[in-house]
Motif scaffolding. Sequence first.
Motif, PDB file in Angstrom:
ATOM      1  N   GLU A 177     -10.578   1.464   8.934  1.00 11.40           N
ATOM      2  CA  GLU A 177      -9.604   2.042   8.004  1.00 11.40           C
ATOM      3  C   GLU A 177     -10.349   2.805   6.916  1.00 11.40           C
ATOM      4  O   GLU A 177     -11.257   2.284   6.295  1.00 11.40           O
ATOM      5  CB  GLU A 177      -8.769   0.901   7.401  1.00 11.40           C
ATOM      6  CG  GLU A 177      -7.805   1.286   6.317  1.00 11.40           C
ATOM      7  CD  GLU A 177      -6.752   2.294   6.774  1.00 11.40           C
ATOM      8  OE1 GLU A 177      -6.883   3.474   6.355  1.00 11.40           O
ATOM      9  OE2 GLU A 177      -5.828   1.922   7.519  1.00 11.40           O
ATOM     10  N   VAL A 212       0.846  -1.190   0.000  1.00 12.87           N
ATOM     11  CA  VAL A 212       0.000   0.000   0.000  1.00 12.87           C
ATOM     12  C   VAL A 212       0.885   1.245   0.000  1.00 12.87           C
ATOM     13  O   VAL A 212       1.869   1.319   0.729  1.00 12.87           O
ATOM     14  CB  VAL A 212      -0.919  -0.001   1.241  1.00 12.87           C
ATOM     15  CG1 VAL A 212      -1.800   1.234   1.253  1.00 12.87           C
ATOM     16  CG2 VAL A 212      -1.778  -1.268   1.262  1.00 12.87           C
ATOM     17  N   LYS A 235      -0.408   7.604   1.891  1.00 16.09           N
ATOM     18  CA  LYS A 235      -1.051   8.792   1.311  1.00 16.09           C
ATOM     19  C   LYS A 235      -0.916   9.980   2.253  1.00 16.09           C
ATOM     20  O   LYS A 235      -1.351   9.939   3.394  1.00 16.09           O
ATOM     21  CB  LYS A 235      -2.520   8.481   1.018  1.00 16.09           C
ATOM     22  CG  LYS A 235      -2.618   7.428  -0.084  1.00 16.09           C
ATOM     23  CD  LYS A 235      -3.949   6.739  -0.118  1.00 16.09           C
ATOM     24  CE  LYS A 235      -3.875   5.489  -0.961  1.00 16.09           C
ATOM     25  NZ  LYS A 235      -3.097   4.398  -0.337  1.00 16.09           N
ATOM     26  N   GLN A 245      -0.667   9.250   6.500  1.00 21.54           N
ATOM     27  CA  GLN A 245      -0.163   7.890   6.705  1.00 21.54           C
ATOM     28  C   GLN A 245       1.360   7.841   6.796  1.00 21.54           C
ATOM     29  O   GLN A 245       2.068   8.354   5.938  1.00 21.54           O
ATOM     30  CB  GLN A 245      -0.626   6.967   5.564  1.00 21.54           C
ATOM     31  CG  GLN A 245      -2.112   6.629   5.625  1.00 21.54           C
ATOM     32  CD  GLN A 245      -2.557   5.796   4.426  1.00 21.54           C
ATOM     33  OE1 GLN A 245      -2.020   5.914   3.342  1.00 21.54           O
ATOM     34  NE2 GLN A 245      -3.555   4.956   4.627  1.00 21.54           N
ATOM     35  N   ASP A 261      -8.831   4.137   4.202  1.00 20.97           N
ATOM     36  CA  ASP A 261      -8.123   4.004   2.927  1.00 20.97           C
ATOM     37  C   ASP A 261      -8.506   2.698   2.221  1.00 20.97           C
ATOM     38  O   ASP A 261      -8.197   1.600   2.699  1.00 20.97           O
ATOM     39  CB  ASP A 261      -6.614   4.050   3.203  1.00 20.97           C
ATOM     40  CG  ASP A 261      -5.781   3.819   1.957  1.00 20.97           C
ATOM     41  OD1 ASP A 261      -6.270   4.129   0.854  1.00 20.97           O
ATOM     42  OD2 ASP A 261      -4.646   3.331   2.089  1.00 20.97           O
ATOM     43  N   GLU A 294     -14.449  -0.370   6.479  1.00 21.09           N
ATOM     44  CA  GLU A 294     -13.980   0.760   5.660  1.00 21.09           C
ATOM     45  C   GLU A 294     -14.818   1.978   6.016  1.00 21.09           C
ATOM     46  O   GLU A 294     -15.825   2.295   5.369  1.00 21.09           O
ATOM     47  CB  GLU A 294     -14.099   0.435   4.162  1.00 21.09           C
ATOM     48  CG  GLU A 294     -13.419   1.489   3.300  1.00 21.09           C
ATOM     49  CD  GLU A 294     -13.472   1.170   1.802  1.00 21.09           C
ATOM     50  OE1 GLU A 294     -13.242   2.112   1.022  1.00 21.09           O
ATOM     51  OE2 GLU A 294     -13.747   0.021   1.420  1.00 21.09           O
ATOM     52  N   LEU A 332      -3.937  11.523   4.031  1.00 24.55           N
ATOM     53  CA  LEU A 332      -4.493  10.752   5.144  1.00 24.55           C
ATOM     54  C   LEU A 332      -3.531  10.715   6.333  1.00 24.55           C
ATOM     55  O   LEU A 332      -3.795  10.067   7.342  1.00 24.55           O
ATOM     56  CB  LEU A 332      -4.790   9.303   4.694  1.00 24.55           C
ATOM     57  CG  LEU A 332      -5.901   9.136   3.649  1.00 24.55           C
ATOM     58  CD1 LEU A 332      -6.039   7.682   3.243  1.00 24.55           C
ATOM     59  CD2 LEU A 332      -7.239   9.662   4.178  1.00 24.55           C
ATOM     60  N   GLY A 370      -6.780   2.775  11.838  1.00 22.35           N
ATOM     61  CA  GLY A 370      -5.758   3.018  10.816  1.00 22.35           C
ATOM     62  C   GLY A 370      -4.680   1.954  10.744  1.00 22.35           C
ATOM     63  O   GLY A 370      -3.497   2.253  10.907  1.00 22.35           O
ATOM     64  N   ASP A 391     -14.797   6.012   8.379  1.00 27.30           N
ATOM     65  CA  ASP A 391     -14.081   7.100   9.031  1.00 27.30           C
ATOM     66  C   ASP A 391     -14.366   6.988  10.528  1.00 27.30           C
ATOM     67  O   ASP A 391     -15.509   7.188  10.962  1.00 27.30           O
ATOM     68  CB  ASP A 391     -14.589   8.440   8.471  1.00 27.30           C
ATOM     69  CG  ASP A 391     -13.925   9.651   9.105  1.00 27.30           C
ATOM     70  OD1 ASP A 391     -13.321   9.506  10.189  1.00 27.30           O
ATOM     71  OD2 ASP A 391     -14.017  10.751   8.520  1.00 27.30           O
ATOM     72  N   GLY A 400      -3.402   0.307   8.270  1.00 29.49           N
ATOM     73  CA  GLY A 400      -2.479   0.307   7.124  1.00 29.49           C
ATOM     74  C   GLY A 400      -2.288  -1.077   6.548  1.00 29.49           C
ATOM     75  O   GLY A 400      -3.239  -1.707   6.103  1.00 29.49           O
ATOM     76  N   GLU A 435      -7.399   1.196  -0.371  1.00 23.20           N
ATOM     77  CA  GLU A 435      -6.273   0.339  -0.760  1.00 23.20           C
ATOM     78  C   GLU A 435      -5.800  -0.526   0.431  1.00 23.20           C
ATOM     79  O   GLU A 435      -5.529  -1.718   0.281  1.00 23.20           O
ATOM     80  CB  GLU A 435      -5.118   1.222  -1.257  1.00 23.20           C
ATOM     81  CG  GLU A 435      -4.110   0.479  -2.110  1.00 23.20           C
ATOM     82  CD  GLU A 435      -2.954   1.390  -2.540  1.00 23.20           C
ATOM     83  OE1 GLU A 435      -2.038   0.854  -3.163  1.00 23.20           O
ATOM     84  OE2 GLU A 435      -2.966   2.612  -2.245  1.00 23.20           O
ATOM     85  N   SER A 436      -5.754   0.091   1.605  1.00 26.88           N
ATOM     86  CA  SER A 436      -5.377  -0.659   2.815  1.00 26.88           C
ATOM     87  C   SER A 436      -6.427  -1.717   3.143  1.00 26.88           C
ATOM     88  O   SER A 436      -6.083  -2.837   3.532  1.00 26.88           O
ATOM     89  CB  SER A 436      -5.235   0.285   4.015  1.00 26.88           C
ATOM     90  OG  SER A 436      -4.124   1.131   3.854  1.00 26.88           O
TER      91      SER A 436
END
Length: 259
Positions: A60, A3, A6, A11, A62, A82, A9, A39, A84, A41, A64-65
């Motif tokens: 998470e 991943v 970003k 990260q 993100d 997924e 975010l 988070g 917030d 990751g 992609e994560s």
Amino acid sequence: MSVRAKKHLGQHFLTDESIAEKIANTLSLNGYNDVLEIGPGMGVLTKYLLKKDIKTHVIEIDAESVEYLKSNYLNLASRVYEKDFLKYDLTEIFKDQPFAIIGNFPYNISTQIVFKTLEMREQIPEFSGMFQKEVAQRICSKEGSKVYGILSVLTQAFYDAEYLFTVPPTVFNPPPRVESGVLLLKRKENFTLPVDEKLFFRVVKTAFQQRRKTLRNSLKTFNLSDNLKANVIFGKRPEQLTVDSFLELTQLIENDVKD
């Protein structure tokens, strides 16, 4: 597949396995059966949580994560959310059950994570996480310190806060520009306030907004009686007051009889 971190975010992926394991070991696992990692990751901390006798959930934002976690941690896939963290209603996952929070938190939302934890304190007996070092120190600092402030008092009204250890920038990808600090919050046995909660928050926030002034000057908007303002506590500045003193101050304001 890996991943990409970003920037928007906030990260910074932890790459040091021993530190990840050390963070996972900060929780006592007492008084709850679930833990929520914020988070995750690529799951460097997650994998150590999954080895423990506890049900791990991860949240998470993100995509992609999320995809990476679901395909690499199959036994966790149904508990990858997924969402917030700041906007999501966590009772959809935990109902009214207690749970702990853990994570390598994005610096840009770390204080908001603490405030949401305080709102949900009845369900969160334990909280462990990595912050920007100065934020972690501020949360754990005591009266008399230059960094003691709103976050310190409000957190410590409900939790015992302990600064555990410092983490250098070199163990992250990409490395942040600052050091990080890991802290542990353990909820107090008696975490109900003896005063009106909204008033307590307002008193603390108002006092520290003008931290160099005495409380007599910084709390003018409360229209306090002259009798109350003569009290010795009003000659102090906010960083001189312990958490208990702030509770006492709130009680005095609550009971203030205006002429």
